[in-house]
Design an enzyme around this catalytic site. Structure first.
Site, PDB file in Angstrom:
ATOM      1  N   THR A   1      35.176  31.977 -27.234  1.00 35.61           N
ATOM      2  CA  THR A   1      34.368  31.210 -26.285  1.00 35.61           C
ATOM      3  C   THR A   1      35.364  31.626 -24.894  1.00 35.61           C
ATOM      4  OG1 THR A   1      33.358  29.790 -27.614  1.00 35.61           O
ATOM      5  CG2 THR A   1      33.900  28.995 -25.263  1.00 35.61           C
TER       6      THR A   1
ATOM      7  N   ARG B   1      21.448  27.812 -34.834  1.00 30.65           N
ATOM      8  CA  ARG B   1      22.276  27.134 -34.765  1.00 30.65           C
ATOM      9  C   ARG B   1      22.909  26.859 -33.201  1.00 30.65           C
ATOM     10  NH1 ARG B   1      28.117  27.486 -32.756  1.00 30.65           N
ATOM     11  NH2 ARG B   1      29.353  26.173 -34.063  1.00 30.65           N
ATOM     12  N   VAL B   2      23.552  25.742 -32.714  1.00 34.74           N
ATOM     13  CA  VAL B   2      24.027  25.676 -31.429  1.00 34.74           C
ATOM     14  C   VAL B   2      25.316  24.859 -31.590  1.00 34.74           C
ATOM     15  CG1 VAL B   2      23.557  24.574 -28.939  1.00 34.74           C
ATOM     16  CG2 VAL B   2      21.644  25.752 -30.358  1.00 34.74           C
ATOM     17  N   GLY B   3      26.127  25.231 -30.856  1.00 41.97           N
ATOM     18  CA  GLY B   3      27.450  24.765 -31.175  1.00 41.97           C
ATOM     19  C   GLY B   3      27.740  23.561 -29.856  1.00 41.97           C
ATOM     20  N   ASP B   4      29.110  23.529 -29.666  1.00 36.76           N
ATOM     21  CA  ASP B   4      29.493  22.467 -28.565  1.00 36.76           C
ATOM     22  C   ASP B   4      29.486  22.738 -27.294  1.00 36.76           C
ATOM     23  OD1 ASP B   4      31.486  24.303 -29.429  1.00 36.76           O
ATOM     24  OD2 ASP B   4      33.076  23.047 -28.251  1.00 36.76           O
TER      25      ASP B   4
ATOM     26  N   THR C   1      37.148  25.290 -26.676  1.00 34.32           N
ATOM     27  CA  THR C   1      36.923  26.402 -27.645  1.00 34.32           C
ATOM     28  C   THR C   1      37.223  26.026 -28.921  1.00 34.32           C
ATOM     29  OG1 THR C   1      37.412  28.645 -28.211  1.00 34.32           O
ATOM     30  CG2 THR C   1      39.055  27.438 -26.676  1.00 34.32           C
TER      31      THR C   1
ATOM     32  N   ALA D   1      35.844  25.143 -33.371  1.00 36.08           N
ATOM     33  CA  ALA D   1      34.902  25.226 -34.283  1.00 36.08           C
ATOM     34  C   ALA D   1      34.001  23.800 -33.877  1.00 36.08           C
ATOM     35  CB  ALA D   1      35.506  24.300 -35.548  1.00 36.08           C
ATOM     36  N   GLY D   2      32.777  24.370 -33.053  1.00 30.59           N
ATOM     37  CA  GLY D   2      31.980  23.525 -32.519  1.00 30.59           C
ATOM     38  C   GLY D   2      31.404  22.265 -33.146  1.00 30.59           C
TER      39      GLY D   2
END
Ligand code: ASP
Length: 360
Positions: free
Chosen positions: A222, A250-253, A274, A276-277
Site C-alpha cells: 500500500t 473484500r475491503v481492507g482498512d 499499511t 494487515a487491514g
C-alpha cells in the site's frame, strides 16, 4: 505476531536534529508499504528502484508544498506517482483478487475540516486517490464503491484505463502461487494482459525475474502520504490494491476512515497506514493515533503505542504520522517499510529497512 517495534530505527531515519525537525513551514512523509523487507532479499537494482520511486513521490509532493500549495494537493500528488509505479501495490502494480482482478481502494482526509472521501473496489479509474478526493469535494458522500464509484469518477472527468493497465507479471505470479497453495483454481489470465513469459523448461523459473517475487507476498505494498502545508493544514491519503488473493468484495482498512486513513488538525495529527487491514480496522488505528496526540502524546509515542496495540491482536504493519508542528513519525512492527520524508528544513531522505539511519 511480532512484538518488536522498529520505532527507534524508524525515528532515526531523520534523527539528525539540526536537519530534521526544526519547526518546518511544510512537511511531507510517505510510505510504500511495510512487511518482511530485508537486505538479503532485495537485489541492489531492486533496492535502487524502490528508492527512486519513493524519491519521485517526495519530489512530486514537495513541489506542491514548496510553492505554497495545499497539503491535500501534496498528498494526492505523492500518492499518484506511486499509483503509476508498478513496484507498489496501488494503481498499476496492484495485487490480484482470487478472481484474477485488480480492485483498488483509496481514501483522503483533510485535517482542518474533517472532510473525507473514500472509494473501494475500483477496476478502471487510473488514480483511485483522485476518485477519493472527488468523492470528498464533489459529492455529498464520504464513501463510494464498485460500479457506482466508477460511474461517479467518470462523471467528474477522471481518467479511465482498461483493467489490464493495472496488470503486472510479478503480482500475477504471486496470485498463482497463493491460489495454488490454497488449493484453489487459478483464473485465466486477464483480458489484455501480455502473454505469459516463456519458461526455459518445465521446472525453470519464468524468464523475467521472479526470484524476488515471494517477497511481495510477505509485505504490504500500500502507498500513503501525510503532509502539513505552509498554512498548517494537515492531510492524509492512502491507496492500495489490498491483499493478494482477497476474496469477493473484500475491503481492507485503507478506505475506512479512522482505520487506515485519518487527519485532524484539532487532534494535531494525520495518519496513513499499511499492514494487515483486518487488524487495522479492528484496532481503529488511524483514529486512535489522533486520539493519543490529542491527549498529549508525541506523534512518535502515539504511533508506537498504536502499532504495539495492533501487534497485540496479531496484526503486522506500519504507519506514518504527521503532527501539527510538521514533525513526522514512522513506526512498524515489520522488518521494513518503504518510506521517506522531506520538509522545508530537511532534505529528502528515503529508507527501506528497519535499521536504516537515513541513508538515501
Ligand atoms: N492495508 C492494506 C489492506 O489490507 C494492505 C497493505 O497495506 O498493503 O488492504
Amino acid at each position: 505476531m511480532k512484538s518488536v517495534v522498529f520505532a527507534a530505527a524508524a525515528a532515526a531515519l531523520l534523527a539528525s536534529p539540526a536537519l530534521a525537525q526544526d519547526a518546518p513551514q511544510w512537511s511531507l512523509a510517505i510510505h510504500g508499504g511495510a512487511g518482511v523487507i530485508e537486505r538479503a532479499q532485495l537485489s541492489p537494482e531492486r533496492d535502487a528502484a524502490y528508492r527512486a520511486g519513493l524519491q519521485a513521490a517526495l519530489d512530486a509532493g514537495s513541489a506542491v508544498l514548496a510553492r505554497g500549495g495545499s497539503a491535500l494537493d501534496a498528498v494526492q500528488a505523492a500518492v499518484e506517482t506511486m499509483e503509476d509505479n508498478p513496484l507498489f501495490n496501488a494503481g498499476r502494480g496492484a495485487v490480484f483478487t482470487s478472481a484474477g482482478k485488480n480492485e483498488l481502494d483509496a481514501a483522503v482526509m483533510s485535517g482542518p475540516d474533517l472532510t473525507a472521501g473514500a472509494v473501494a473496489g475500483l477496476t478502471r479509474t487510473r488514480h483511485p486517490i483522485a476518485a477519493a478526493r472527488a468523492v470528498m469535494e464533489k459529492s455529498p458522500h464520504v464513501m463510494m464503491i464498485g460500479e457506482g464509484a466508477e460511474t461517479f469518477a467518470r462523471s467528474v472527468g477522471l481518467e479511465e484505463v482498461a483493467p489490464s493497465w493495472f496488470f503486472t507479471e510479478s503480482r500475477w505470479q504471486a496470485l498463482v502461487r497463493t491460489l495454488t497453495e490454497r488449493g484453489e483454481p487459478v483464473p485465466p489470465r486477464p483480458e489484455g494482459a501480455p502473454a505469459e513469459p516463456a519458461r526455459q523448461g518445465p521446472a525453470a523459473p519464468l524468464a523475467f525475474n521472479l526470484n524476488e517475487a515471494p517477497l511481495d507476498e510477505r509485505k504490504f505494498g500500500t502507498v500513503g502520504a501525510v503532509a502539513m502545508d505552509s498554512q498548517g493544514r494537515l492531510a492524509a491519503a492512502t491507496s492500495t490494491g489490498g491483499t493478494t488473493g482477497k476474496r469477493w468484495g473484500r475491503v481492507g482498512d485503507v478506505p475506512i476512515i479512522g482505520a487506515g486513513t485519518y487527519a485532524s488538525n484539532a487532534d494535531g495529527c494525520a495518519v496513513s497506514a499499511t499492514g494487515a487491514g483486518e487488524y487495522f480496522i479492528r484496532a481503529t488505528v488511524a483514529r486512535d493515533i489522533c486520539q493519543r496526540t490529542a491527549e498529549g502524546a508525541s506523534v512518535q509515542q502515539a504511533a508506537d503505542a498504536e502499532i504495539a496495540e495492533v501487534g497485540s491482536i496479531g496484526g503486522d504493519g506500519g504507519v506514518i504520522v504527521m503532527g501539527k508542528d510538521g514533525v513526522h513519525a514512522f513506526s512498524m512492527n515489520t522488518s521494513g517499510m518503504y518510506r521517506g520524508a522531506v520538509s522545508s528544513t530537511s532534505p529528502a531522505r528515503v529508507a527501506i529497512y528497519g535499521d536504516e539511519e537515513g541513508r538515501r
